[in-house]
Design a protein around this motif. Structure first.
Motif, PDB file in Angstrom:
ATOM      1  N   PHE A 164      45.264  21.544   6.810  1.00 15.53           N
ATOM      2  CA  PHE A 164      45.959  22.589   7.664  1.00 15.53           C
ATOM      3  C   PHE A 164      44.829  23.423   8.161  1.00 15.53           C
ATOM      4  O   PHE A 164      44.250  24.085   6.985  1.00 15.53           O
ATOM      5  N   ASN A 165      44.499  23.392   9.250  1.00 15.59           N
ATOM      6  CA  ASN A 165      43.308  24.602   9.456  1.00 15.59           C
ATOM      7  C   ASN A 165      43.710  25.846  10.493  1.00 15.59           C
ATOM      8  O   ASN A 165      44.750  25.226  11.164  1.00 15.59           O
ATOM      9  N   VAL A 166      43.302  26.985  10.362  1.00 11.02           N
ATOM     10  CA  VAL A 166      43.765  28.102  10.467  1.00 11.02           C
ATOM     11  C   VAL A 166      42.602  28.667  11.369  1.00 11.02           C
ATOM     12  O   VAL A 166      40.979  29.123  10.509  1.00 11.02           O
ATOM     13  N   ASP A 167      42.637  28.815  12.302  1.00 10.51           N
ATOM     14  CA  ASP A 167      41.705  30.383  13.439  1.00 10.51           C
ATOM     15  C   ASP A 167      42.372  31.251  14.173  1.00 10.51           C
ATOM     16  O   ASP A 167      42.586  31.084  15.153  1.00 10.51           O
ATOM     17  N   LEU A 168      42.186  31.895  13.085  1.00 12.20           N
ATOM     18  CA  LEU A 168      42.991  33.173  13.940  1.00 12.20           C
ATOM     19  C   LEU A 168      42.658  34.572  14.110  1.00 12.20           C
ATOM     20  O   LEU A 168      41.721  35.180  13.218  1.00 12.20           O
ATOM     21  N   GLU A 169      43.318  36.042  15.167  1.00 10.84           N
ATOM     22  CA  GLU A 169      42.630  37.030  14.630  1.00 10.84           C
ATOM     23  C   GLU A 169      44.368  37.276  14.867  1.00 10.84           C
ATOM     24  O   GLU A 169      45.265  37.189  15.925  1.00 10.84           O
ATOM     25  N   TYR A 170      44.349  38.778  13.598  1.00  9.34           N
ATOM     26  CA  TYR A 170      45.741  39.763  13.734  1.00  9.34           C
ATOM     27  C   TYR A 170      44.857  40.173  14.098  1.00  9.34           C
ATOM     28  O   TYR A 170      44.357  41.199  13.692  1.00  9.34           O
ATOM     29  N   HIS A 171      45.813  41.435  14.658  1.00  7.47           N
ATOM     30  CA  HIS A 171      45.919  42.179  16.387  1.00  7.47           C
ATOM     31  C   HIS A 171      46.989  43.836  15.752  1.00  7.47           C
ATOM     32  O   HIS A 171      47.458  43.281  16.002  1.00  7.47           O
ATOM     33  N   ARG A 172      46.006  44.984  15.282  1.00  6.76           N
ATOM     34  CA  ARG A 172      47.048  45.868  14.321  1.00  6.76           C
ATOM     35  C   ARG A 172      46.685  47.148  15.186  1.00  6.76           C
ATOM     36  O   ARG A 172      45.218  47.220  14.694  1.00  6.76           O
ATOM     37  N   ASN A 173      47.245  48.319  15.289  1.00  2.00           N
ATOM     38  CA  ASN A 173      46.961  49.561  15.179  1.00  2.00           C
ATOM     39  C   ASN A 173      46.571  49.796  13.988  1.00  2.00           C
ATOM     40  O   ASN A 173      47.324  50.285  12.760  1.00  2.00           O
ATOM     41  N   ILE A 174      46.186  50.390  13.419  1.00  2.00           N
ATOM     42  CA  ILE A 174      45.627  51.420  12.431  1.00  2.00           C
ATOM     43  C   ILE A 174      45.107  52.914  12.426  1.00  2.00           C
ATOM     44  O   ILE A 174      44.482  53.405  13.326  1.00  2.00           O
ATOM     45  N   VAL A 175      45.929  53.765  11.265  1.00  2.00           N
ATOM     46  CA  VAL A 175      44.918  55.394  11.618  1.00  2.00           C
ATOM     47  C   VAL A 175      43.935  55.698  11.031  1.00  2.00           C
ATOM     48  O   VAL A 175      44.037  55.020   9.339  1.00  2.00           O
ATOM     49  N   ASP A 176      42.761  56.351  11.526  1.00  2.00           N
ATOM     50  CA  ASP A 176      41.286  56.293  10.695  1.00  2.00           C
ATOM     51  C   ASP A 176      41.848  57.232   9.444  1.00  2.00           C
ATOM     52  O   ASP A 176      42.104  58.152   9.669  1.00  2.00           O
ATOM     53  N   GLN A 177      41.431  57.027   8.841  1.00  2.00           N
ATOM     54  CA  GLN A 177      42.218  58.137   7.720  1.00  2.00           C
ATOM     55  C   GLN A 177      41.143  59.704   7.852  1.00  2.00           C
ATOM     56  O   GLN A 177      41.237  60.542   7.242  1.00  2.00           O
TER      57      GLN A 177
END
Length: 220
Positions: free
Chosen positions: A150-163
């Motif tokens: 099973f081949n996975v080629d994904l991009e997980y997009h999310r917002n983060i707070v710059d520390q």
């Protein structure tokens, strides 16, 4: 003579494998979920991860997606009677996790050269990216070679707070993996930010009843 014999054996092996693939279909169940608490957001050097994975990804080949249309046994399915239905329900009711993608489909077993891709895109329609929830884009593939993969080629997009600045920024985390798997067994692909659960159940498509589940299956 030995070279000719070796070539014939190799050729017969390929023919046998292709014949097996064309007679075997799979019902695939896939669940992708995120850790809502982001407990491991800062556990890795993501800059190294990004460069390494982007190099591995290269250009996306859309030809495999087009081949899917030629698979007469391909069909998107609902979750009624699914083996992973309980897991999906438990994850959906657990506040620690959020299911960002779930899909179930039926397809023909294909070799690596003839593999079909399942495109994934849960990009929200929100006009304000800063308010959008995390989402997934990319593709997955079930590959029937000497072993099932099973081949996975994904991009997980999310917002983060710059520390440092406390400003919200959109960030992309590549999720690249290929897992050797056994049919009928639930497999888990781990990542610091998301989890992937996949199950592939074979069925015989050489009969008139394409949905008949194969009783015995052995990978070559």
């Amino acid at each position: 003579m030995k070279k000719v014999t070796s070539y014939l054996i190799a050729l017969l092996s390929i023919v046998s494998l292709n014949a097996l693939a064309s007679d075997t279909g799979y019902t695939v169940e896939l669940i992708i979920f995120e850790d809502t608490q982001s407990r491991y957001m800062f556990s890795e050097d993501w800059s190294f991860n990004d460069s390494r994975n982007k190099k591995a990804m290269g250009e996306v080949d859309n030809s495999a997606i087009i081949k899917r249309r030629k698979d007469k046994h391909f069909k998107m399915l609902d979750w009624k009677g699914a083996e992973l239905a309980d897991e999906l329900e438990k994850l959906s009711s657990n506040s620690t996790y959020r299911v960002i993608y779930s899909q179930r489909w039926r397809q023909t077993g294909r070799s690596r050269d003839e593999v079909i891709s399942i495109p994934i895109d849960t990009t929200p329609a929100s006009a304000d990216p800063a308010q959008a929830k995390a989402f997934i884009t990319g593709q997955v593939k079930l590959i029937m070679s000497r072993y099932l993969h099973f081949n996975v080629d994904l991009e997980y997009h999310r917002n983060i707070v710059d520390q440092d600045t406390l400003e919200v920024a959109s960030k992309v985390f590549p999720v690249i993996s290929e897992r050797r798997m056994r049919s009928r067994e639930v497999h888990y692909i781990d990542h610091p930010l998301i989890g992937i659960i996949v199950l592939a159940t074979p069925f015989d498509i050489s009969d008139k009843k394409p949905a008949e589940v194969v009783k015995e299956y052995k990978t070559l």
